[in-house]
Design an enzyme around this catalytic site. Structure first.
Site, PDB file in Angstrom:
ATOM      1  N   GLN A  87       0.826  -1.105  -0.014  1.00  0.00           N
ATOM      2  CA  GLN A  87       0.016  -0.071   0.021  1.00  0.00           C
ATOM      3  C   GLN A  87       0.854   1.424   0.025  1.00  0.00           C
ATOM      4  O   GLN A  87       0.331   2.505  -0.075  1.00  0.00           O
ATOM      5  CB  GLN A  87      -1.082  -0.066   1.137  1.00  0.00           C
ATOM      6  CG  GLN A  87      -1.883  -1.198   1.175  1.00  0.00           C
ATOM      7  CD  GLN A  87      -2.620  -1.137   2.363  1.00  0.00           C
ATOM      8  OE1 GLN A  87      -2.675  -0.290   3.136  1.00  0.00           O
ATOM      9  NE2 GLN A  87      -3.461  -2.290   2.941  1.00  0.00           N
ATOM     10  N   HIS A 153      -1.243   0.540   5.757  1.00  0.00           N
ATOM     11  CA  HIS A 153      -1.983   1.218   6.654  1.00  0.00           C
ATOM     12  C   HIS A 153      -1.104   2.807   6.735  1.00  0.00           C
ATOM     13  O   HIS A 153      -0.639   2.847   8.021  1.00  0.00           O
ATOM     14  CB  HIS A 153      -2.160   0.812   7.923  1.00  0.00           C
ATOM     15  CG  HIS A 153      -3.137  -0.237   7.793  1.00  0.00           C
ATOM     16  ND1 HIS A 153      -4.065  -0.744   8.728  1.00  0.00           N
ATOM     17  CD2 HIS A 153      -3.942  -0.972   6.825  1.00  0.00           C
ATOM     18  CE1 HIS A 153      -5.124  -1.733   8.461  1.00  0.00           C
ATOM     19  NE2 HIS A 153      -4.763  -1.968   7.075  1.00  0.00           N
ATOM     20  N   GLU A 246     -16.138   3.416   8.849  1.00  0.00           N
ATOM     21  CA  GLU A 246     -16.795   4.451   9.713  1.00  0.00           C
ATOM     22  C   GLU A 246     -16.677   5.781   8.931  1.00  0.00           C
ATOM     23  O   GLU A 246     -15.800   6.077   8.198  1.00  0.00           O
ATOM     24  CB  GLU A 246     -15.994   4.537  10.772  1.00  0.00           C
ATOM     25  CG  GLU A 246     -16.238   3.484  12.103  1.00  0.00           C
ATOM     26  CD  GLU A 246     -15.480   3.516  13.179  1.00  0.00           C
ATOM     27  OE1 GLU A 246     -15.530   2.699  14.245  1.00  0.00           O
ATOM     28  OE2 GLU A 246     -14.902   4.660  13.447  1.00  0.00           O
ATOM     29  N   TYR A 256     -11.252   8.338  18.938  1.00  0.00           N
ATOM     30  CA  TYR A 256     -12.096   7.660  18.198  1.00  0.00           C
ATOM     31  C   TYR A 256     -12.221   6.041  18.561  1.00  0.00           C
ATOM     32  O   TYR A 256     -12.914   5.415  17.544  1.00  0.00           O
ATOM     33  CB  TYR A 256     -12.047   8.044  16.742  1.00  0.00           C
ATOM     34  CG  TYR A 256     -12.407   9.543  16.484  1.00  0.00           C
ATOM     35  CD1 TYR A 256     -13.669   9.785  16.344  1.00  0.00           C
ATOM     36  CD2 TYR A 256     -11.584  10.603  16.919  1.00  0.00           C
ATOM     37  CE1 TYR A 256     -14.165  11.127  16.175  1.00  0.00           C
ATOM     38  CE2 TYR A 256     -12.032  11.868  16.916  1.00  0.00           C
ATOM     39  CZ  TYR A 256     -13.228  12.165  16.652  1.00  0.00           C
ATOM     40  OH  TYR A 256     -13.722  13.627  16.609  1.00  0.00           O
ATOM     41  N   TYR A 267      -9.805  -9.811   9.631  1.00  0.00           N
ATOM     42  CA  TYR A 267      -9.980 -10.553   8.369  1.00  0.00           C
ATOM     43  C   TYR A 267     -10.120 -12.013   8.575  1.00  0.00           C
ATOM     44  O   TYR A 267     -10.844 -12.515   7.572  1.00  0.00           O
ATOM     45  CB  TYR A 267      -8.645 -10.212   7.443  1.00  0.00           C
ATOM     46  CG  TYR A 267      -8.626  -9.021   7.158  1.00  0.00           C
ATOM     47  CD1 TYR A 267      -9.628  -8.315   6.423  1.00  0.00           C
ATOM     48  CD2 TYR A 267      -7.506  -8.021   7.993  1.00  0.00           C
ATOM     49  CE1 TYR A 267      -9.549  -7.015   6.040  1.00  0.00           C
ATOM     50  CE2 TYR A 267      -7.437  -6.691   7.426  1.00  0.00           C
ATOM     51  CZ  TYR A 267      -8.369  -6.232   6.485  1.00  0.00           C
ATOM     52  OH  TYR A 267      -8.338  -5.016   6.207  1.00  0.00           O
TER      53      TYR A 267
END
Length: 377
Positions: A87, A153, A246, A256, A267
């Site tokens: 990523q 991430h 979210e 949060y 997963y």
């Protein structure tokens, strides 16, 4: 040989059909989807220049200029060293609020450091000369610490506020989820900076011993969609794991919840937490159950006159869902939901409202496209 020629012809015909303007049904009418540019490799973020061109990042580490006619430039030179794995890569970008006079571009990307990789932010001056473009005087203004990611991430959305501050969303590196609750670092956080990377003195944790002063909010997993709402606040779309995606309205100093409270499963299907709420942790404005995965990336609010029935609604790009999700909003709450453009079969990476009032999208694939969505007449 003949078979290869036939296959190439079929592929060309398929791409031509995919790029032809399409009319797609939505609630209450139809929209026209036009391909402005194509052939981009995993485009990730875009920004509109004052002259109407687009500046677009490609995750493999390239920055390109795209004209309104769809002409794609050679890569802009002068970028810093970028970690391109999984990523990681060149991710978001944003124009400085004074870009028209200073030509400064802020970029967000993955870069290596001691122990792994992390999210970095740099800015440089866009210089164009003789048909070429480069970023000059590039300076790194922020480094996420500690650098522990192996390729997942990074978060990496950039949003300038109305008063000129810069929000940066930062992921939890996937295997470091517990650090999202640790105020001593910037893993799983949203940070707030001045445009030059210095710390605003009114950040919520500036005077807390042991806390990183850049932190604005914490308890985030992997925020890949961020935008200013009509109220001037930062709104984010945040990846769950297996479901549990979210929508949050970010406020200074708030927690949060990730991974202490979540609607997501691992997963593997295992339970991450048995709690979906806890005092002192902010509930999401909207969430999807663990049976539904949007994989949200890119977000924008609709304004202007082109889509009057959608004014004030939030648009969220979907990667796994391959949809543009429209969230009807009233008084800061979600009152309805529509999944749109699923027939395109595209991973929607970025969503922007253009200066023309149209909805502009980036599709995430090895031959990614720039799409412009307008009402069908």
């Amino acid at each position: 040989m003949q078979r290869a020629v036939v296959m190439l012809a079929l592929l060309a015909a398929f791409e031509a059909q995919a790029q032809a303007p399409q009319t797609v049904a939505v609630q209450g009418g139809q929209v026209r989807v036009e391909t402005v540019a194509s052939g981009l490799e995993n485009p990730w973020g875009m920004a509109f220049l004052p002259d109407g061109r687009l500046l677009i990042t490609e995750r493999p580490g390239r920055l390109r200029l795209v004209t309104r006619e769809g002409q794609v430039s050679a890569p802009v030179s002068g970028l810093p060293s970028i970690f391109v794995r999984s990523q990681g890569g060149l991710l978001d970008l944003a124009l400085d609020p004074s870009f028209a006079s200073n030509r400064l571009v802020t970029i967000c990307y993955a870069a290596e450091g001691p122990g792994g990789a992390s999210t970095h932010v740099a800015r440089g001056r866009l210089v164009e000369d003789g048909g070429t473009a480069r970023l000059a005087d590039v300076q790194v203004i922020f480094r996420q610490q500690p650098a522990l990611s192996r390729g997942a991430h990074f978060g990496c959305r950039l949003v300038f506020t109305r008063d000129g501050h810069l929000f940066v969303t930062l992921g939890d590196f996937f295997q470091q989820m517990r650090e999202a609750q640790n105020l001593a670092n910037t893993i799983g956080k949203v940070v707030r900076l001045r445009p030059d990377g210095s710390i605003p003195p009114d950040n919520p944790f500036v005077n807390r011993p042991g806390a990183d002063p850049a932190v604005f909010s914490y308890g985030h997993r992997n925020v890949q969609g961020a935008t200013l709402g009509p109220d001037g606040a930062l709104w984010i779309s945040e990846h769950g794991a297996r479901g549990g995606d979210e929508i949050n309205r970010v406020e200074a100093g708030k927690n949060y919840g990730w991974p202490v409270v979540t609607f997501a499963l691992d997963y593997s299907g295992a339970v991450i937490s048995n709690e979906t709420s806890r005092p002192g942790m902010e509930p999401p404005i909207h969430h999807w159950p663990n049976s539904v995965t949007v994989a949200p990336s890119g977000a924008a609010f609709v304004s202007g006159d082109l889509f009057p029935n959608w004014r004030g609604h939030m648009l969220v790009g979907g990667l796994r869902s391959r949809a543009l999700v429209r969230l009807a909003m009233a008084n800061g709450r979600v009152t309805g939901e529509e999944w749109m453009l699923e027939s395109l079969g595209e991973r929607i990476r970025d969503v922007r409202l253009g200066p023309d009032g149209a909805i502009w999208l980036l599709t995430d694939s090895p031959r990614g496209r720039v799409l412009r969505v307008t009402p069908a007449r």
